[in-house]
Scaffold this active site. Sequence first.
Site, PDB file in Angstrom:
ATOM      1  N   LYS A 156     -13.699  43.913  19.005  1.00  0.00           N
ATOM      2  CA  LYS A 156     -12.979  45.170  18.117  1.00  0.00           C
ATOM      3  C   LYS A 156     -13.882  45.704  17.061  1.00  0.00           C
ATOM      4  O   LYS A 156     -13.830  46.715  16.806  1.00  0.00           O
ATOM      5  CB  LYS A 156     -11.659  44.565  17.617  1.00  0.00           C
TER       6      LYS A 156
ATOM      7  N   LYS B 140     -11.166  43.558  30.761  1.00  0.00           N
ATOM      8  CA  LYS B 140      -9.888  43.352  30.851  1.00  0.00           C
ATOM      9  C   LYS B 140      -8.973  44.687  30.635  1.00  0.00           C
ATOM     10  O   LYS B 140      -9.462  45.558  30.015  1.00  0.00           O
ATOM     11  CB  LYS B 140      -9.172  42.243  29.876  1.00  0.00           C
TER      12      LYS B 140
ATOM     13  N   LYS C  67      -4.200  47.983  26.716  1.00  0.00           N
ATOM     14  CA  LYS C  67      -3.335  49.411  26.325  1.00  0.00           C
ATOM     15  C   LYS C  67      -4.015  50.178  25.421  1.00  0.00           C
ATOM     16  O   LYS C  67      -3.535  51.387  25.319  1.00  0.00           O
ATOM     17  CB  LYS C  67      -2.190  48.948  26.046  1.00  0.00           C
TER      18      LYS C  67
END
Length: 336
Positions: free
Chosen positions: A119, A201, A204
């Site tokens: 992130k 992966k 969303k």
Amino acid sequence: MTETKIKTKPILFSGVQPSGAITIGNYIGAIRNFVLLKDSYRCLFSIVDLHALTVRREPALLRRRTVELAALYIACGLDPEENLIYCQSHVPEHAELTWILSCYTYMGELSRMTQFKAKSETNSDNINAGLFTYPVLMAADILLYQTQIVPVGADQKQHLEITRDIAQRFNALYGDVFVVPEVYMHKETAKIMSLSDPSRKMSKSDPEESYISLLDSPDDIRRKLKRAVTDSDTNIAFDPENKPGVSNLITIYSALSGDSVEKTVKHFNGKGYGDLKKEVTEVVIESLKPIQDRFNELIKDKQYINGILKYNAERAGSIAQRTLRKVYKKVGLYQL
Ligand code: ATP
Ligand code: LTN
């Protein structure tokens, strides 16, 4: 359910961030398992809105996603009477325990978290302290309720390990304050991959064409699966390493149809990628239809959803308070 029955069941906790449209990755990897386990455990399913703040959000959108996630939890089959469906921010004990636990968590161990590293790369303009201490908030979520089992997707395994480490460290100092939780996942379905880049992966927060949302229309689903990355080969085989795109479609088909991967591969023997995509599309549309119908009913009644969230936050809060009081006492905070 009687009070005695509730008390004998082990506790299950899990959470989903209201950070975007819930994907079939979230559903297959996590929410479906919640539904499977919901009657065997005393369950808490949190909408982890505080976690979602680690990335900049449009406030109105975050609020909307929160209500939608509550409706989706129910539409997917969770029981709002039995299961504690609630917002993390409505139970202040989550944030309070986080502070205490952060004093028992090392910078070194947090900096090893792969999600933090990933992130930090995608949010390089906003590597905030919340992103770094994210796993401590998650540990607090879990440990507050004396949770025995935590169903999650593969990406959360490392966060479960650090939760266990924190619990064991705390228990070694103060006695058996926390239950040390176990992770629950199905190896075959714990990591659904992105449709546009099957080496990553499905997530969303990624671009729209990379995932299927539980609320996508049949046309969206058809379009996205048509464009899903496969490979230059023509052979339908389950080989995640060398054929990640095709294997991902096989996994999705198998998970939603209920057929094993083996049976699915056999079923597609001699067929082409076009057939695979067509049949995956059918099974996805068919599986999502009842969820969407139920969601569309529920979302009309915001008062009902609010009632559920309020009632369950109160129930969760009274359990959380017991653990927090014990922790405050153990560490030496003066009690009145
Ligand atoms: P974000 O992109 O905002 O980080 P996310 O799509 O990764 O969100 P989370 O809210 O972080 O979703 O995850 C909710 C649950 O779904 C977790 O248990 C997580 O492990 C699981 N999950 C998320 N993505 C997948 C996936 N692609 N395959 C299987 N499980 C998944
Ligand atoms: N970090 C998790 C969401 C989450 C969670 C939890 C999952 C927050 N707190 C407690 C299980 C238990 C994620 O999926 N990103």
